[in-house]
Design a protein around this motif. Sequence first.
Motif, short mmCIF file in Angstrom:
data_model
loop_
_atom_site.label_atom_id
_atom_site.label_comp_id
_atom_site.label_asym_id
_atom_site.label_seq_id
_atom_site.Cartn_x
_atom_site.Cartn_y
_atom_site.Cartn_z
N ALA A 93 -9.79 2.98 -0.56
CA ALA A 93 -9.34 2.00 0.43
C ALA A 93 -9.35 0.57 -0.11
O ALA A 93 -8.86 -0.34 0.55
CB ALA A 93 -10.20 2.08 1.68
N ASN A 111 -5.17 -4.12 -1.30
CA ASN A 111 -4.31 -4.41 -0.15
C ASN A 111 -2.89 -4.02 -0.52
O ASN A 111 -2.03 -4.86 -0.72
CB ASN A 111 -4.42 -5.90 0.19
CG ASN A 111 -3.72 -6.25 1.47
OD1 ASN A 111 -3.25 -5.39 2.20
ND2 ASN A 111 -3.63 -7.54 1.74
N HIS A 163 -4.21 7.37 -0.98
CA HIS A 163 -4.56 5.95 -1.10
C HIS A 163 -4.13 5.19 0.16
O HIS A 163 -4.90 4.42 0.74
CB HIS A 163 -3.86 5.38 -2.33
CG HIS A 163 -4.63 4.34 -3.06
ND1 HIS A 163 -5.77 3.75 -2.59
CD2 HIS A 163 -4.39 3.75 -4.26
CE1 HIS A 163 -6.21 2.86 -3.45
NE2 HIS A 163 -5.38 2.84 -4.48
N TYR A 164 -2.90 5.39 0.58
CA TYR A 164 -2.38 4.71 1.77
C TYR A 164 -3.12 5.17 3.04
O TYR A 164 -3.43 4.36 3.91
CB TYR A 164 -0.88 4.95 1.93
CG TYR A 164 -0.05 4.27 0.88
CD1 TYR A 164 -0.22 2.92 0.58
CD2 TYR A 164 0.94 4.97 0.18
CE1 TYR A 164 0.55 2.29 -0.38
CE2 TYR A 164 1.72 4.34 -0.78
CZ TYR A 164 1.52 3.01 -1.06
OH TYR A 164 2.29 2.38 -2.01
N GLU A 185 -6.46 3.44 3.21
CA GLU A 185 -6.33 2.03 3.58
C GLU A 185 -6.01 1.88 5.07
O GLU A 185 -6.63 1.07 5.77
CB GLU A 185 -5.22 1.36 2.76
CG GLU A 185 -5.13 -0.13 3.01
CD GLU A 185 -4.10 -0.83 2.13
OE1 GLU A 185 -3.79 -2.00 2.44
OE2 GLU A 185 -3.60 -0.23 1.16
N ARG A 242 -8.57 0.10 7.96
CA ARG A 242 -8.09 -1.05 8.75
C ARG A 242 -7.98 -0.68 10.23
O ARG A 242 -8.20 -1.51 11.09
CB ARG A 242 -6.73 -1.51 8.24
CG ARG A 242 -6.80 -2.04 6.83
CD ARG A 242 -6.62 -3.55 6.78
NE ARG A 242 -6.13 -3.90 5.48
CZ ARG A 242 -4.94 -4.40 5.21
NH1 ARG A 242 -4.10 -4.66 6.18
NH2 ARG A 242 -4.59 -4.68 3.99
#
Length: 194
Positions: free
Chosen positions: A67, A70, A165-166, A169, A173
Amino acid sequence: MKLIPDSAPCLLRLLLLAQLFVHSAPLPVSNRTFCRGFREMKRRLDNLSMSSSTLHSLGDDELVTMAAGNRLGHLPNIEYTAADISSIKLNAALSQLYVHTQAFKLHLDWLNTASNNISVPSQPAGDASAHLHALAHLLQSSLQQEPELTSYSLPEVSSTFDLLHYAAEISERLKVFCDWSKRLLAYLRKSHCL
């Protein structure tokens, strides 16, 4: 000013009717609708918070690594303090929540499509997206005017590693968004619904 005889009772009735109208006038639509929908909004955020942790199958140590960074620059990044929450107005807060909700929904729909494209099961992203859709509908009905949404393009997902990965993240968030949103809604309810 000279009053016409016997007009005093008539004026008194008109004054009482005017006062009755003032006291029976409804609150702005957003207050009533928001207060009625508060419990459902909170429930949706609780469900969304639980769904966010199922977007990936990573352990805590792996999650920190995956995570980091950005990579999804358009994903809402919540950086507010308690002082920020207490200074925000109802319509501005609901508009901001609506915009953030729609941004997360867009990202989860994109994640769901990317999962399908590389043949990875995507049920968790679909569930979270459904909660966001319901939350957006509740927020939209509380708004006096729907805010304008920004459009942007999202990256192409070429591997399962990228997808993970996405997902990590978005998951991290989304947890922050849910926590902040619940705090904000609780503050708004306390200040506008009592």
